[in-house]
Each structure stands twice: as structure tokens, then as C-alpha cells.
Write an enzyme that holds these catalytic residues in place. Structure first.
Site, PDB file in Angstrom:
ATOM      1  N   TYR A   1     -74.691  -8.317  38.612  1.00 29.31           N
ATOM      2  CA  TYR A   1     -74.850  -9.557  38.183  1.00 29.31           C
ATOM      3  C   TYR A   1     -73.409 -10.157  37.477  1.00 29.31           C
ATOM      4  O   TYR A   1     -73.051  -9.291  36.670  1.00 29.31           O
ATOM      5  CB  TYR A   1     -75.894  -9.595  36.696  1.00 29.31           C
ATOM      6  CG  TYR A   1     -75.627 -10.922  35.928  1.00 29.31           C
ATOM      7  CD1 TYR A   1     -76.160 -12.059  36.421  1.00 29.31           C
ATOM      8  CD2 TYR A   1     -75.045 -10.931  34.765  1.00 29.31           C
ATOM      9  CE1 TYR A   1     -75.868 -13.208  35.668  1.00 29.31           C
ATOM     10  CE2 TYR A   1     -74.882 -11.974  33.931  1.00 29.31           C
ATOM     11  CZ  TYR A   1     -75.298 -13.233  34.549  1.00 29.31           C
ATOM     12  OH  TYR A   1     -75.216 -14.279  33.581  1.00 29.31           O
TER      13      TYR A   1
ATOM     14  N   HIS B   1     -73.966  -5.197  46.280  1.00 35.54           N
ATOM     15  CA  HIS B   1     -75.085  -4.673  45.966  1.00 35.54           C
ATOM     16  C   HIS B   1     -75.757  -4.839  44.467  1.00 35.54           C
ATOM     17  O   HIS B   1     -75.098  -4.450  43.491  1.00 35.54           O
ATOM     18  CB  HIS B   1     -75.478  -3.030  46.225  1.00 35.54           C
ATOM     19  CG  HIS B   1     -74.684  -2.860  47.582  1.00 35.54           C
ATOM     20  ND1 HIS B   1     -75.116  -3.046  48.643  1.00 35.54           N
ATOM     21  CD2 HIS B   1     -73.308  -2.187  47.398  1.00 35.54           C
ATOM     22  CE1 HIS B   1     -74.159  -2.561  49.790  1.00 35.54           C
ATOM     23  NE2 HIS B   1     -73.172  -2.120  48.999  1.00 35.54           N
TER      24      HIS B   1
END
EC number: 2.7.7.23
Length: 456
Positions: A366, A363
Site C-alpha cells: 500500500y 507485490h
């Protein structure tokens, strides 16, 4: 019988006024590749001795775009017709070779059709590529006598009777180098357009008693050009429909072949399922039993067996291992490599990073310039802070590491095997094997707190 050596001339000097674009007409793309590059790639399949490209408008752009192609560049400084364009190239023709004349804006011409055309060329004569049209308006009409072609008359110069003819010239032809040079030297521009028509050499050949034969193209679309964006779109749709039909007949499942684009090449295994509005670009390789959800874009990717790519994911220059799950709304940027059984979830971006077998980044994360080991879990909001504004640094995560939600990993940093990082931590130092690290502001409790109120 051995085929006579041949060279190719591609006419690509036109501006393409009706495109309303600064881009030369032949550089407008079909399936992600310029029209002229389609033609060049077709010719390269045929073992031509030399490829001459006649250029004019936008020459610098053309040379930049085609800088790696094996071309002899021929300048047509003034665009005075097809005959004039061929005159510029004629100095390069050998007498004993055949010359195949093509157009840079007819991207769907096939090597099979061109091979038939070359084989049909009579000794010292000409072979033309023609096509039958229901509405031939705007095209040069084929004038026959006893089955042979005796002339091609352009629309503006045709008589009412000639305008009823439906067989038209495609502009593609082949003749010997010696014949081309002889006839090209005799062309004049005494016509309604004031241009030098290559088609005038048909009458010259007939006057000298040489045969002119016509070969019909397999389909209209393979000889259709694009003078405006409407025609360009029609070529694109035909090309895409053709690619989709080939895939369907080869066992690939396309949920809707009218909503699928292949803009490059595709290698694939068995039992591939592709949902609507998927775009495949560059070189894409799919293993067996791959499922691609709606709206996905894959460019230059390798995908293993049993991979599930969920809707609206975008991948570029990525490698995905067997049984991996990616998406929805995931982005894999160049250098992303996912090992087998890994999971990359919604709103996750992976760039120049290796995700180990069985690891999960599910979820809102990065991961860039990183090495992630096996069986790791990176929680929601995890970020590898890899860039200091000038340089990029690497994050290394071992096996069986748990990274809690909203953790920032300030690279360069190493996280050893088995480490656990609590939610909200900012990690600036290396973490040893099996350590638990918590880095957060202590929680404070203020009793009887009164919220501010708005002034009335």
C-alpha cells in the site's frame, strides 16, 4: 433558410411504478448516466433556446441530480396525462418559437432524428415522430387519411380495425408555441383513462385545416422508453452494442463486443486491445498499443502508450505513463500517477501517490500520500502508514531506493536517494542518502524447545 428558434419540453414527472424503486424513473441509468441526462445532453447539442423540464414525483432528487443543468423547472403536482404536463409548461412558450416535446425516459433519441423532425414541421401544423412495430400492442396508433395524420388513438380507445395498424406514436412532436397554447387550452379528459392526452391536438389541427406530418425514427430503440428494469436492460444492451460496433469499426480490438461496457467517453490511439468484461467509466483516454486484460475497470483515467494493464485491475482518476505495467489485481485510487516504465503488481494499492520512472511496487503493498522517485524497488508487504486516525501525512522516497519486504514507513518521513531499508523494518525517522537501515528484533535461538501439546 434560417431555422425558427425552438425550445424543448422534457416530460419527467412520472413515478415509474413498475420500476419498484424509490428513485424517479428518469433517474435510472443507462451506461452510467441517468435517462433524463441522456435526453438533456442530446438537446444541448441542438442549440435550443430553453429547456423546460416538467417534474413531479421525486422532484427534490431530480433537482439535486440536475442542479448544474440549464433548466426551467415546471411542476406538475398531479400526474393527469401528457396534455396536462404540457399545460403546466405552456405559460413559458413564446408564440413565435417552435416547441419540441420529449420524454425523459427515452434516452437514446438522437439529435439527427430530432433535427429532421423539426425541419419537417409544416407552417402552423405539427410534425410527429412515429415508428413501425411488428407488435404495436400498448402504443397509440397513427390514423392516416390521404397520407396525412388525422388522429392518434390510444390502445384502450382504439377500435378493432385501428388495433391492426402497426405505425405508432412515439410521443415526440413539434409545433409552434402559439399553436400549442391554443390547442392545450381546449383539451378535456373524456377518455377511458380520465387523462388529458396531448395526442388529441392532432384532431384539433386537422379540424382547423392544418397539416400534420409524420417522420419515422431511424430505429425502434432510439424512441423506446423504459417502464421496468427489463426494458431498461434492453436499452442498456442496445446502447453498449452500438458503442462496441463503433469502436470495432474504428480499429479497436474487442475480444467480445457483447462483454464490454462503455459508460462515458473514450479517446483512443491505434492498436488497442481490450479483453472481455472490461468497463470504462467517465472520461477515459488510451494512448497507442494499450492492452487491457479481462475484468478491468477504468474510471476517469489517462493511459499512455504501450501500457499493459493485466486482468482484474481497478483504476479511478489515475494517470499511467508510457510502457508502464499494472496488475493483475491492482488498484489505483484517485491521485495515483505512474511514470513511464513503472511496475505496479498484484494486490498493490496506490492512492494519491506518484511513482517515478522505472520504479517497481510489485507485490502486496500500500502506497498512499507518497512521492516515490525513479528506479526504486518497494518489496512485498511495504506500507506507507499515512493516517493517524485524524490526519494524513506524506512519505517521500528519493531515487534508487530499495525498500525490503514487510517495511512500515510511518509518515511523515523522508527517505533520501540511494537508501536501503532491510526487511521487516519500522521506519519512524528520516533516512540519509545511501544509508542502510535495519530495524528488527534480534533473532533468538532456543535449543531443545518443546512445542505445547493438546490435552487429551
Amino acid at each position: 433558410m434560417k431555422m425558427t428558434p425552438f425550445s424543448v419540453v422534457i416530460l419527467a414527472a412520472g413515478k415509474g411504478t413498475r420500476m419498484y424503486s424509490d428513485l424517479p424513473k428518469v433517474l435510472h441509468p443507462i451506461a452510467g448516466k441517468s435517462m433524463v441526462k441522456h435526453v438533456i445532453d442530446t438537446v444541448k447539442q441542438m442549440d435550443a433556446k430553453q429547456i423546460h423540464l416538467v417534474y413531479g414525483h421525486g422532484g427534490d432528487l431530480l433537482k439535486t441530480h440536475l442542479k448544474t443543468e440549464p433548466l426551467n423547472w415546471v411542476l406538475q403536482a398531479e400526474q393527469l396525462g401528457t396534455g396536462h404536463a404540457m399545460q403546466q409548461a405552456a405559460t413559458f412558450f413564446a408564440d413565435d418559437e417552435n416547441i419540441l416535446m420529449l420524454y425523459g425516459d427515452t434516452p437514446l433519441i438522437t439529435a439527427q432524428t430530432l433535427t429532421r423532425l423539426i425541419a419537417a414541421k409544416p407552417a402552423n401544423g405539427i410534425a410527429l415522430l412515429t415508428v413501425e412495430l411488428a407488435d404495436p400492442t400498448g402504443y397509440g396508433r397513427i390514423i392516416r387519411q390521404n397520407g396525412s395524420v388525422v388522429a392518434i388513438v390510444e390502445q384502450k380507445d382504439a377500435s378493432p380495425t385501428q388495433l391492426t395498424i402497426c405505425e405508432v406514436n412515439t410521443g415526440v412532436m413539434v409545433a409552434s408555441g402559439a399553436s400549442f397554447k391554443k390547442w392545450l387550452s381546449r383539451l378535456n379528459n373524456q377518455n377511458a383513462q380520465g387523462e388529458y392526452y396531448i395526442t388529441d391536438i392532432i384532431a384539433m389541427a386537422n379540424q382547423e385545416g392544418y397539416s400534420v406530418q409524420a417522420v419515422q425514427a431511424n430505429t425502434l430503440m432510439e424512441v423506446e422508453g423504459a417502464n421496468n428494469h427489463l426494458q431498461l436492460a434492453a436499452l442498456e444492451r442496445f446502447y453498449q452494442q452500438t458503442q462496441a460496433e463503433k469502436l470495432l469499426l474504428s480499429g479497436v480490438s474487442l475480444m467480445d463486443p457483447h462483454r464490454f461496457d462503455l459508460r462515458g467517453s473514450l479517446q483512443y490511439g491505434k492498436d488497442i486491445q481490450i479483453d472481455v468484461n472490461v468497463i470504462l467509466e467517465g472520461e477515459v483516454k488510451l494512448g497507442n498499443r494499450v492492452r487491457i486484460g479481462a475484468g478491468c475497470i477504468l474510471k476517469n483515467c489517462v493511459v499512455g502508450d504501450d501500457v499493459d494493464i493485466k486482468p482484474y485491475s481497478v483504476f479511478e482518476n489515475a494517470i499511467i505513463g508510457n510502457k508502464a505495467q499494472v496488475g493483475p489485481f491492482a488498484r489505483l485510487r484517485p491521485g495515483a500517477k505512474l511514470e513511464a516504465e513503472s511496475h505496479v503488481g498484484n494486490f498493490v494499492e496506490i492512492k494519491n501517490a506518484h511513482i517515478g520512472k522505472g520504479s517497481k511496487v510489485n507485490h502486496l503493498a500500500y502506497v498512499g500520500d507518497a512521492e516515490v522517485g525513479e528506479n526504486c524497488n518497494l518489496g512485498a508487504g511495504v506500507i506507507t502508514c499515512n493516517y493517524d486516525g485524524a490526519n494524513k501525512f506524506k512519505t517521500t522516497i528519493g531515487n534508487n531506493v530499495f525498500v525490503g519486504s514487510d517495511v512500515q514507513l510511518i509518515a511523515p518521513v523522508n527517505i533520501a536517494d540511494g537508501a536501503t531499508i532491510g526487511a521487516g523494518a519500522t521506519i519512524t525517522k528520516n533516512i540519509a542518502e545511501n544509508e542502510l537501515v535495519i530495524s528488527r528484533v534480534p533473532q533468538r535461538h532456543i535449543q531443545g524447545w518443546q512445542r505445547p501439546t493438546k490435552k487429551k
